[in-house]
Design a protein around this motif. Structure first.
Motif, PDB file in Angstrom:
ATOM      1  N   SER A 105      25.980   0.397  -0.980  1.00 59.49           N
ATOM      2  CA  SER A 105      27.679   0.375  -2.340  1.00 59.49           C
ATOM      3  C   SER A 105      28.834   1.612  -1.058  1.00 59.49           C
ATOM      4  O   SER A 105      30.513   0.116  -1.466  1.00 59.49           O
ATOM      5  CB  SER A 105      27.534   2.028  -2.666  1.00 59.49           C
ATOM      6  N   VAL A 106      28.541   1.569  -0.413  1.00 58.54           N
ATOM      7  CA  VAL A 106      30.066   1.836   0.462  1.00 58.54           C
ATOM      8  C   VAL A 106      30.107   0.473   1.368  1.00 58.54           C
ATOM      9  O   VAL A 106      31.921   0.484   1.354  1.00 58.54           O
ATOM     10  CB  VAL A 106      29.686   2.919   2.160  1.00 58.54           C
ATOM     11  N   ALA A 107      29.303   0.015   1.831  1.00 60.75           N
ATOM     12  CA  ALA A 107      29.677  -1.777   2.754  1.00 60.75           C
ATOM     13  C   ALA A 107      30.429  -2.418   1.203  1.00 60.75           C
ATOM     14  O   ALA A 107      31.393  -2.915   1.777  1.00 60.75           O
ATOM     15  CB  ALA A 107      28.371  -2.407   2.838  1.00 60.75           C
ATOM     16  N   ALA A 108      29.620  -2.362  -0.668  1.00 61.36           N
ATOM     17  CA  ALA A 108      30.227  -3.302  -1.084  1.00 61.36           C
ATOM     18  C   ALA A 108      31.669  -2.847  -1.764  1.00 61.36           C
ATOM     19  O   ALA A 108      32.440  -3.464  -1.757  1.00 61.36           O
ATOM     20  CB  ALA A 108      29.131  -3.274  -2.646  1.00 61.36           C
ATOM     21  N   GLY A 109      31.978  -1.835  -1.390  1.00 61.75           N
ATOM     22  CA  GLY A 109      33.954  -0.905  -2.410  1.00 61.75           C
ATOM     23  C   GLY A 109      34.534  -1.144  -1.079  1.00 61.75           C
ATOM     24  O   GLY A 109      35.434  -1.624  -1.376  1.00 61.75           O
ATOM     25  N   ALA A 110      34.104  -1.507  -0.001  1.00 56.25           N
ATOM     26  CA  ALA A 110      35.124  -1.676   1.264  1.00 56.25           C
ATOM     27  C   ALA A 110      35.688  -3.073   0.770  1.00 56.25           C
ATOM     28  O   ALA A 110      37.036  -3.282   1.440  1.00 56.25           O
ATOM     29  CB  ALA A 110      34.435  -1.078   2.386  1.00 56.25           C
ATOM     30  N   MET A 111      34.093  -4.152   0.700  1.00 52.42           N
ATOM     31  CA  MET A 111      34.757  -5.301   0.518  1.00 52.42           C
ATOM     32  C   MET A 111      35.441  -5.682  -0.754  1.00 52.42           C
ATOM     33  O   MET A 111      36.302  -6.789  -0.616  1.00 52.42           O
ATOM     34  CB  MET A 111      32.690  -6.450   0.577  1.00 52.42           C
ATOM     35  N   VAL A 112      35.310  -4.804  -1.634  1.00 55.42           N
ATOM     36  CA  VAL A 112      36.180  -5.455  -2.761  1.00 55.42           C
ATOM     37  C   VAL A 112      37.319  -4.390  -3.047  1.00 55.42           C
ATOM     38  O   VAL A 112      38.419  -5.047  -3.055  1.00 55.42           O
ATOM     39  CB  VAL A 112      34.852  -4.978  -3.963  1.00 55.42           C
ATOM     40  N   ALA A 113      37.560  -3.225  -2.256  1.00 49.97           N
ATOM     41  CA  ALA A 113      39.013  -3.033  -3.175  1.00 49.97           C
ATOM     42  C   ALA A 113      39.509  -2.294  -1.380  1.00 49.97           C
ATOM     43  O   ALA A 113      39.582  -1.237  -1.127  1.00 49.97           O
ATOM     44  CB  ALA A 113      38.971  -2.200  -3.645  1.00 49.97           C
ATOM     45  N   GLY A 114      38.304  -2.481  -0.160  1.00 45.03           N
ATOM     46  CA  GLY A 114      39.244  -1.661   1.031  1.00 45.03           C
ATOM     47  C   GLY A 114      38.746  -0.170   1.188  1.00 45.03           C
ATOM     48  O   GLY A 114      37.959   0.126   0.772  1.00 45.03           O
ATOM     49  N   ILE A 115      39.713   0.435   1.770  1.00 44.76           N
ATOM     50  CA  ILE A 115      39.242   1.785   2.102  1.00 44.76           C
ATOM     51  C   ILE A 115      39.283   2.883   0.490  1.00 44.76           C
ATOM     52  O   ILE A 115      38.144   3.512   0.190  1.00 44.76           O
ATOM     53  CB  ILE A 115      40.965   2.636   2.096  1.00 44.76           C
ATOM     54  N   GLY A 116      39.942   1.939  -0.424  1.00 44.17           N
ATOM     55  CA  GLY A 116      39.792   3.000  -1.906  1.00 44.17           C
ATOM     56  C   GLY A 116      38.849   2.666  -2.573  1.00 44.17           C
ATOM     57  O   GLY A 116      37.711   3.749  -2.772  1.00 44.17           O
ATOM     58  N   GLY A 117      38.001   1.560  -2.442  1.00 39.07           N
ATOM     59  CA  GLY A 117      36.183   1.120  -3.014  1.00 39.07           C
ATOM     60  C   GLY A 117      35.597   1.648  -2.025  1.00 39.07           C
ATOM     61  O   GLY A 117      35.134   2.263  -2.276  1.00 39.07           O
ATOM     62  N   ALA A 118      36.102   2.031  -0.457  1.00 38.20           N
ATOM     63  CA  ALA A 118      34.413   2.750   0.229  1.00 38.20           C
ATOM     64  C   ALA A 118      34.600   4.147  -0.572  1.00 38.20           C
ATOM     65  O   ALA A 118      33.906   4.540  -0.546  1.00 38.20           O
ATOM     66  CB  ALA A 118      34.995   2.913   1.973  1.00 38.20           C
ATOM     67  N   VAL A 119      35.882   4.755  -0.441  1.00 39.17           N
ATOM     68  CA  VAL A 119      36.050   6.251  -1.179  1.00 39.17           C
ATOM     69  C   VAL A 119      34.905   6.994  -2.201  1.00 39.17           C
ATOM     70  O   VAL A 119      34.441   7.218  -3.116  1.00 39.17           O
ATOM     71  CB  VAL A 119      37.294   6.571  -1.355  1.00 39.17           C
ATOM     72  N   VAL A 120      36.041   5.415  -3.525  1.00 40.82           N
ATOM     73  CA  VAL A 120      35.501   5.733  -4.193  1.00 40.82           C
ATOM     74  C   VAL A 120      33.832   4.986  -4.808  1.00 40.82           C
ATOM     75  O   VAL A 120      32.883   4.943  -5.983  1.00 40.82           O
ATOM     76  CB  VAL A 120      35.749   4.837  -6.058  1.00 40.82           C
ATOM     77  N   ALA A 121      33.151   4.742  -4.392  1.00 34.33           N
ATOM     78  CA  ALA A 121      31.794   3.860  -4.423  1.00 34.33           C
ATOM     79  C   ALA A 121      30.787   4.953  -4.209  1.00 34.33           C
ATOM     80  O   ALA A 121      29.746   4.779  -5.120  1.00 34.33           O
ATOM     81  CB  ALA A 121      31.356   2.229  -3.142  1.00 34.33           C
ATOM     82  N   VAL A 122      30.797   5.797  -3.807  1.00 33.16           N
ATOM     83  CA  VAL A 122      29.078   6.681  -3.396  1.00 33.16           C
ATOM     84  C   VAL A 122      29.252   7.631  -4.950  1.00 33.16           C
ATOM     85  O   VAL A 122      28.366   7.841  -5.661  1.00 33.16           O
ATOM     86  CB  VAL A 122      28.883   7.656  -2.771  1.00 33.16           C
ATOM     87  N   PRO A 123      30.347   7.719  -5.244  1.00 32.93           N
ATOM     88  CA  PRO A 123      30.622   8.467  -6.956  1.00 32.93           C
ATOM     89  C   PRO A 123      30.028   8.090  -8.107  1.00 32.93           C
ATOM     90  O   PRO A 123      29.742   8.534  -8.659  1.00 32.93           O
ATOM     91  CB  PRO A 123      32.725   9.714  -6.222  1.00 32.93           C
TER      92      PRO A 123
END
Length: 433
Positions: free
Chosen positions: A371-389
């Motif tokens: 989820s962190v990897a997918a969030g970072a690929m989709v929306a950068g740092i912000g996506g990595a932050v909100v991926a796990v919650p």
């Protein structure tokens, strides 16, 4: 008597019979013209020898293997879901700034909402309670940002000198190390770096211009997050009730129960992450402070902020502290800083997170990484932050809806017993209703 009348009678009877047959053939021709697909019983053509028996011909659907039918049924549904997800991702990418701002506002609201509830229980009206909580929270965040900026600006000159001394010391260490690095090789590496910087001047300039755009977008996102946080703190219950009206009536009870469960998971995750990040920042900050690493407090703040990115944030913040220690205090201090960072991270992973976050977030580590990897690929740092919650909330909602549907099915399938039971089948001697 003459024989002429008898002969004439026979001729008349023959003509009458011919006329009746002609009328019958004419009626049959008219019927065949009106319905050419019908035949008389004696006119139905016989089927050829190679034609199969009509009664033995199977249904085409039954001729398809069961596995293929199941795969086809699941396949078109997966295609519909994939298309819906693709359209949703396109819409989110088009309004990415708005979505990230709202999600960040939800995370901030999860931290500040208990304070508003506590003030409301003490008799403070909703408006003043929201205003006081928001002012306190934003002032604290602003003071942290100002303190980090002030520390960096105050120590930038000393840090640049220490970095230059550290580079010289690192160069001398490499020359005297068992790696057999020569002065020519070091000069060649420095020359290549200077040439790379000179050859990419245009890219660096364009990156600087893009950085200005990023700053403007960041300020816009901050303002949107502030406004969303204020309204969520003040009118969050009514917003949730309005959202429930968009849900179909049949699914509304389950969604109404899943919402509070998801909110409890989100608040538990945010509070637990804040506690873990604060402990990491305090212990790593104390460790690098006693090792005389410059800017220990700003580095501790960076450790606190990067802790909100699971797994990746701890590695990045720890590597930053080790690099600063290496270029300013030397190899020994860098190694000791690495020991401190690894020790704190081990305590976090084996003690703090299982006890603090274990109950709130039940997500497998593999799901966290993906989820962190997918969030970072989709929306950068912000996506990595909100991926796990986001994954944690989705897991909670799915589990609640599954248990709710099972309980509903069980409740509808249970029949009363005893004197109040109504038999579905009439007993002997009774009349069916």
């Amino acid at each position: 008597m003459s024989r002429v009348p008898g002969w004439l009678g026979r001729v008349g009877a023959g003509l009458t019979e011919i006329s009746e047959r002609y009328n019958e053939r004419r009626a049959e021709a008219e019927r065949e013209q009106d319905d050419p697909g019908t035949f008389a019983d004696d006119q139905v053509p016989a089927p050829p020898d190679y034609a199969p028996d009509v009664a033995a011909r199977p249904d085409p659907a039954l001729a398809v293997p069961w596995g293929v039918r199941v795969a086809a049924e699941a396949g078109w549904r997966l295609l519909v879901l994939a298309g819906t997800l693709w359209v949703l991702m396109r819409v989110i990418s088009a309004v990415q700034l708005v979505v990230l701002s709202f999600v960040i506002a939800l995370l901030i609201t999860a931290i500040l909402q208990p304070t508003v509830a506590r003030l409301r229980r003490h008799g403070v009206p909703r408006g003043p309670a929201t205003a006081l909580t928001a002012m306190f929270g934003f002032i604290v965040i602003g003071l942290i940002g100002w303190f980090v900026t002030w520390q960096v600006m105050e120590n930038i000159d000393d840090l640049s000198g220490q970095i230059q001394d550290g580079i010289d010391e690192l160069r001398n260490w490499l020359l005297n190390s068992p790696f057999h690095v020569t002065d020519k090789q070091i000069n060649e590496i420095a020359k290549n770096l200077r040439e790379a910087v000179g050859a990419n001047t245009d890219q660096i300039t364009s990156a600087g211009l893009e950085g200005v755009t990023v700053v403007v977008e960041a300020l816009t996102g901050i303002l949107l997050s502030v406004f969303c946080t204020l309204f969520l703190l003040y009118d969050g219950k009514r917003i949730w009730e309005w959202t429930l009206r968009l849900v179909p009536v049949a699914a509304r009870p389950g969604v109404a129960g899943a919402g509070p469960a998801a909110w409890r998971t989100l608040t538990g995750y945010v509070r637990g992450t804040v506690i873990v990040a604060l402990i990491d920042a305090i212990f790593i900050g104390l460790g690098i402070y006693f090792l005389d690493v410059p800017m220990a407090v700003p580095l501790a703040v960076f450790v606190f902020l990067f802790a909100f990115i699971p797994l990746v944030g701890a590695v990045v913040s720890g590597a930053l502290a080790v690099v600063v220690a290496l270029v300013t205090q030397g190899v020994f201090t860098a190694v000791m800083t690495l020991v401190v960072v690894l020790a704190v991270q081990q305590i976090e992973g084996h003690i703090l997170q299982p006890f603090i976050l274990g109950r709130a977030v039940r997500v497998h580590p593999l799901a966290v990484v993906l989820s962190v990897a997918a969030g970072a690929m989709v929306a950068g740092i912000g996506g990595a932050v909100v991926a796990v919650p986001l994954v944690a909330v989705t897991n909670t909602v799915a589990g609640y809806l599954r248990s709710y549907s099972q309980k509903s099915a069980l409740r509808h399938s249970v029949r009363p017993r005893g004197a109040t039971a109504v038999s579905a089948e009439p007993g002997p001697g009774t009349q069916p209703q």
